[in-house]
Design a protein around this motif. Structure first.
Motif, PDB file in Angstrom:
ATOM      1  N   ILE A   1       1.029  -1.233   0.004  1.00 37.90           N
ATOM      2  CA  ILE A   1      -0.197   0.088   0.078  1.00 37.90           C
ATOM      3  C   ILE A   1       0.858   1.364   0.082  1.00 37.90           C
ATOM      4  CG2 ILE A   1      -1.684   1.281   1.113  1.00 37.90           C
ATOM      5  CD1 ILE A   1      -2.667  -1.234   2.244  1.00 37.90           C
ATOM      6  N   GLN A   2       0.917   1.828  -1.372  1.00 40.93           N
ATOM      7  CA  GLN A   2       1.644   3.183  -1.396  1.00 40.93           C
ATOM      8  C   GLN A   2       0.806   4.256  -0.853  1.00 40.93           C
ATOM      9  OE1 GLN A   2       5.180   3.665  -2.727  1.00 40.93           O
ATOM     10  NE2 GLN A   2       4.558   5.311  -1.606  1.00 40.93           N
ATOM     11  N   ARG A   3       1.313   5.105   0.202  1.00 40.86           N
ATOM     12  CA  ARG A   3       0.780   6.310   0.469  1.00 40.86           C
ATOM     13  C   ARG A   3       1.037   7.502  -0.399  1.00 40.86           C
ATOM     14  NH1 ARG A   3       2.687   6.373   6.936  1.00 40.86           N
ATOM     15  NH2 ARG A   3       2.020   4.263   7.703  1.00 40.86           N
ATOM     16  N   THR A   4      -0.050   8.097  -0.389  1.00 40.83           N
ATOM     17  CA  THR A   4      -0.107   9.383  -1.033  1.00 40.83           C
ATOM     18  C   THR A   4      -0.555  10.846  -0.183  1.00 40.83           C
ATOM     19  OG1 THR A   4      -2.438   9.445  -1.601  1.00 40.83           O
ATOM     20  CG2 THR A   4      -1.155   8.159  -2.909  1.00 40.83           C
TER      21      THR A   4
ATOM     22  N   ILE B   1       6.063  -7.753  -3.128  1.00 41.44           N
ATOM     23  CA  ILE B   1       6.250  -6.759  -3.630  1.00 41.44           C
ATOM     24  C   ILE B   1       6.813  -5.481  -2.791  1.00 41.44           C
ATOM     25  CG2 ILE B   1       3.692  -6.292  -3.820  1.00 41.44           C
ATOM     26  CD1 ILE B   1       4.190  -4.628  -6.258  1.00 41.44           C
ATOM     27  N   ALA B   2       7.601  -4.706  -3.129  1.00 40.41           N
ATOM     28  CA  ALA B   2       7.699  -3.569  -2.683  1.00 40.41           C
ATOM     29  C   ALA B   2       7.703  -2.212  -3.565  1.00 40.41           C
ATOM     30  CB  ALA B   2       9.013  -3.177  -1.742  1.00 40.41           C
ATOM     31  N   VAL B   3       7.139  -1.236  -3.297  1.00 40.37           N
ATOM     32  CA  VAL B   3       7.301  -0.092  -4.513  1.00 40.37           C
ATOM     33  C   VAL B   3       7.833   1.211  -3.911  1.00 40.37           C
ATOM     34  CG1 VAL B   3       5.940   1.426  -6.021  1.00 40.37           C
ATOM     35  CG2 VAL B   3       5.104  -1.093  -5.388  1.00 40.37           C
ATOM     36  N   ASP B   4       8.982   1.846  -4.617  1.00 37.86           N
ATOM     37  CA  ASP B   4       9.586   3.053  -4.449  1.00 37.86           C
ATOM     38  C   ASP B   4       9.078   4.249  -5.368  1.00 37.86           C
ATOM     39  OD1 ASP B   4      10.922   4.626  -2.996  1.00 37.86           O
ATOM     40  OD2 ASP B   4      12.859   4.371  -3.720  1.00 37.86           O
ATOM     41  N   LEU B   5       8.899   5.282  -4.881  1.00 41.45           N
ATOM     42  CA  LEU B   5       8.559   6.515  -5.734  1.00 41.45           C
ATOM     43  C   LEU B   5       9.984   7.253  -5.888  1.00 41.45           C
ATOM     44  CD1 LEU B   5       5.026   7.603  -4.923  1.00 41.45           C
ATOM     45  CD2 LEU B   5       5.654   6.322  -6.703  1.00 41.45           C
ATOM     46  N   VAL B   6      10.549   7.349  -7.262  1.00 40.07           N
ATOM     47  CA  VAL B   6      11.844   7.862  -7.439  1.00 40.07           C
ATOM     48  C   VAL B   6      11.611   9.364  -8.439  1.00 40.07           C
ATOM     49  CG1 VAL B   6      14.029   7.434  -8.356  1.00 40.07           C
ATOM     50  CG2 VAL B   6      12.538   5.611  -7.402  1.00 40.07           C
ATOM     51  N   ASP B   7      12.264  10.312  -7.675  1.00 42.19           N
ATOM     52  CA  ASP B   7      12.250  11.649  -8.526  1.00 42.19           C
ATOM     53  C   ASP B   7      13.429  11.668  -9.552  1.00 42.19           C
ATOM     54  OD1 ASP B   7      10.009  12.861  -7.706  1.00 42.19           O
ATOM     55  OD2 ASP B   7      11.255  13.168  -5.572  1.00 42.19           O
TER      56      ASP B   7
ATOM     57  N   VAL C   1       8.890   2.567  -9.137  1.00 39.92           N
ATOM     58  CA  VAL C   1       9.872   1.195  -9.441  1.00 39.92           C
ATOM     59  C   VAL C   1       9.492   0.178  -8.609  1.00 39.92           C
ATOM     60  CG1 VAL C   1      12.504   0.466  -9.164  1.00 39.92           C
ATOM     61  CG2 VAL C   1      11.884   2.981  -9.665  1.00 39.92           C
ATOM     62  N   LEU C   2       9.231  -0.862  -9.009  1.00 36.50           N
ATOM     63  CA  LEU C   2       8.563  -2.311  -8.400  1.00 36.50           C
ATOM     64  C   LEU C   2       9.785  -3.274  -8.166  1.00 36.50           C
ATOM     65  CD1 LEU C   2       5.675  -2.836 -10.728  1.00 36.50           C
ATOM     66  CD2 LEU C   2       5.794  -1.296  -8.999  1.00 36.50           C
ATOM     67  N   PHE C   3       9.919  -3.465  -6.651  1.00 39.88           N
ATOM     68  CA  PHE C   3      10.605  -4.501  -6.503  1.00 39.88           C
ATOM     69  C   PHE C   3       9.839  -5.792  -6.249  1.00 39.88           C
ATOM     70  CE2 PHE C   3      12.784  -0.645  -5.606  1.00 39.88           C
ATOM     71  CZ  PHE C   3      14.203  -0.884  -5.846  1.00 39.88           C
ATOM     72  N   LEU C   4      10.066  -6.817  -7.005  1.00 41.38           N
ATOM     73  CA  LEU C   4       9.210  -7.914  -6.860  1.00 41.38           C
ATOM     74  C   LEU C   4      10.087  -9.278  -6.673  1.00 41.38           C
ATOM     75  CD1 LEU C   4       7.448  -7.120 -10.300  1.00 41.38           C
ATOM     76  CD2 LEU C   4       6.559  -7.072  -8.149  1.00 41.38           C
TER      77      LEU C   4
END
Length: 638
Positions: free
Chosen positions: A308-311, A430-436, A444-447
């Motif tokens: 769950i990616q916070r916004t 899965i883990a997700v990182d938002l990259v500028d 970017v998905l880490f699977l």
């Protein structure tokens, strides 16, 4: 003499070729170690099952739970002065466990299954307790500099409804406002699964017992509090799980279904019916599917993990979910992304109802009682009802008989973000990182896979209806592959923490140097963590001055960032390298493997002609090299 112009042209392939399942870089465990971008951690003690991870961003600590041990680690360096607690089951309890017939596979031990923050100074932890779950508190101190990490002496609490009995059973839990919410099996035999609330000042409540309409052999994946509105009384607990289908015995019906359920945090159970049971429990199906050329829809029904990616809006996080196929005939996995707006719309829609002579699922068309089932007391739509005990018998009985919503929840754009078929692995985590990056922000998905590797994947939009998926890298995290499970967590320090049966590894999110030593190498990698700094492919930071960074994630066009020849009218796309030769001389056209997302085409252009000759001098479906070497051999394409 005429001048012969040699142009090396690069084609970046899209999603319709097998290049999309080939990583830009693949590193074995040995090669990954050589990059010095990982830190493996494991005990010298006889332990295993490094399953539970909890990150404390405030103190910069990572809490790890395993078989009979709890560990506090430095998030910057997991091998720096780890603090260790030995928390075994008693010898008496281990003996009693073995007398019940357990212990053949080492289950008669205390497997840590929960670590949650209680307050600023203490953690709450639970374990299987050799088939008799137990819980206790850990004093972690005010500050990380205290290096305090110990069990509170003399305090042991029952772990029933908080931790599973069997260490092989999955559970999910969250400690919210002093109340522990857990999806867990609550009996020794593992036949009574429930969503349970314990601790705190609210009464203990759970799902209806032994009612397959509510839960049917579930596997719990994730629990998360998500507010529904500005009104706190509307706050809900969402839980993600998979369960056996009630219709599994009939024809082509799936055997397993992915679900999302929810309850109100202030649900205190019913007054006369559903006493100490949830009166706001509802669930819906999560759909992740692809439609083939023949129009047949293929479903990925086995939910494996949720991130769950916070916004900026806490009410509307993005939900990423990993699925695999439930059967053995077709092997595949997918990542689907869901919006909370779509999830809420389904919960506000029709309820499922079995009706007719075939007893099939249909939308319920009768009268919906007040308050609408699933509505929270004291919330936006029920300001006059301050507790679920004031709900009408009609409303409570309706929930008991109709916990399932009729409409399924489809992902954003009605299609998966990532699909894998025809490969020898499945995604598991899965883990997700938002990259500028220079040209925008990227996800970017880490699977994690069931063969013990982690893929770093980026999905880029090509046009309105299609996307381009790039596997930036695949790395073998552990020396021993084929791990039973991987658990991923992204930290603020650009670190990935990967745990498994055998140990924990801290992994940097980027290894820019492995892409190559040229500007074009770095640009073609299309990794938002990396940029060309004028001399090397190095870690990108948004604060760096523009003139000293070269990066193009959207297009991967080195001509815009690096020196080269911009042959826009070449049919194969952007040109990469320009070289001049003299007709009659010799040149070696090198084609060395480097980028699976590329093809190589050498064209020639005679002096005086505006366009290069369209006949291929050579064309290889190989990776690309960026230099031309001159040899004393006839002019050939190698």
């Amino acid at each position: 003499m005429q001048t012969l112009l040699l142009i090396l042209s690069l084609c970046v392939w899209g999603c319709h070729c097998n290049a999309r399942t080939t990583p830009r870089v693949h590193l074995s465990y040995k090669e990954l170690l050589e990059t010095k971008t990982i830190r493996p951690f494991s005990f010298s003690f006889n332990t295993s099952d490094y399953r539970i991870l909890h990150m404390d961003q405030d103190q910069g600590r990572l809490y790890l739970g395993s078989r009979e041990y709890l560990v506090s680690l430095d998030m910057q360096n997991v091998n720096k002065e780890p603090l260790i607690i030995h928390w075994p089951a008693t010898a008496q309890r281990k003996g009693e466990c073995k007398l019940t017939g357990k212990g053949g596979q080492g289950e008669c031990a205390n497997f840590v299954r929960l670590i949650e923050p209680w307050n600023r100074t203490h953690l709450y932890t639970c374990g299987t307790g050799a088939y008799k779950p137990i819980c206790t508190f850990i004093n972690r101190g005010w500050r990380a500099e205290e290096y305090l990490f110990r069990l509170v002496p003399g305090y042991v609490d029952s772990g029933k409804g908080k931790s599973p009995y069997d260490p092989r059973q999955e559970n999910a839990a969250a400690l919210i406002n002093g109340n522990l919410y857990a999806g867990v099996h609550v009996d020794f035999m593992g036949t009574d699964p429930a969503i349970f609330r314990t601790l705190g000042d609210r009464p203990a409540v759970r799902t209806e017992q032994y009612d397959s309409r509510w839960l049917n052999e579930p596997v719990f994946i994730k629990i998360q509090k998500i507010p529904d509105s500005a009104e706190k009384n509307d706050d809900k607990l969402y839980f993600f799980f998979r369960e056996k289908s009630l219709d599994a015995s009939g024809g082509s019906a799936p055997s397993v279904l992915a679900r999302v359920g929810r309850v109100c945090l202030n649900d205190d159970g019913g007054q006369r019916s559903l006493v100490n049971k949830w009166t706001t429990f509802l669930k819906a199906r999560l759909v992740c599917s692809v439609i083939g050329a023949d129009g047949v829809e293929t479903y990925f029904d086995e939910l494996r993990d949720v991130f769950i990616q916070r916004t900026h809006d806490e009410r509307n996080p993005i939900v990423y979910a990993v699925f695999s196929t439930a059967g053995s005939v077709f092997k595949g996995s997918a990542v689907c992304v869901y919006s909370m707006a779509d999830i809420r719309n389904v919960f506000n829609g029709p309820f499922s109802h079995k009706h007719g002579h075939n007893y099939q699922w249909t939308p319920y068309t009768g009268k919906i009682p007040y308050p609408r089932p699933g509505t929270c007391p004291g919330g936006t739509f029920t300001p006059d009802l301050h507790t679920t005990k004031a709900f009408s018998d009609e409303a409570v009985n309706f929930v008991r008989a109709h916990p399932l919503m009729y409409q399924p929840i489809y992902p954003i754009h009605k299609r998966p973000l990532v699909v894998r078929t025809g490969v020898d692995y499945r995604f598991t985590t899965i883990a997700v990182d938002l990259v500028d990056a220079v040209d925008g922000r990227y996800e970017v998905l880490f699977l994690g896979t069931d063969r013990g590797t982690v893929q770093k994947v980026i999905v880029l939009p090509k046009d309105i209806s299609t996307t381009e998926e790039l596997i930036l890298e695949e790395v073998e995290i552990f020396k021993v592959q084929n791990q039973h499970f991987l658990f991923l967590s992204c930290g603020l320090q650009q670190q990935l923490y990967v745990s498994s049966e055998r140990g924990l590894t801290q992994v940097s999110l980027h290894r820019c140097a492995v892409y190559g030593k040229a500007c074009s190498d770095c640009c073609l990698a299309r990794d938002p963590y990396c940029a060309w700094d004028g001399e090397h492919c190095s870690a990108f930071t948004p604060a760096t001055k523009r003139r000293s960074r070269r990066q193009d994630i959207k297009h991967g066009d080195p001509l815009r960032q690096c020196r080269g020849f911009n042959a826009k009218d070449l049919e194969c796309g952007p040109s990469l390298t320009l070289s001049f030769g003299v007709e009659g001389s010799s040149a070696f056209l090198e084609c060395q493997p480097r980028s699976p997302q590329a093809s190589v085409k050498w064209l020639y252009q005679k002096d005086g002609k505006r366009k290069p000759h369209q006949q291929n001098y050579c064309c290889f479906m190989l990776n690309i090299s960026y230099s031309i070497l001159i040899f004393s051999t006839p002019m050939t394409a190698v």
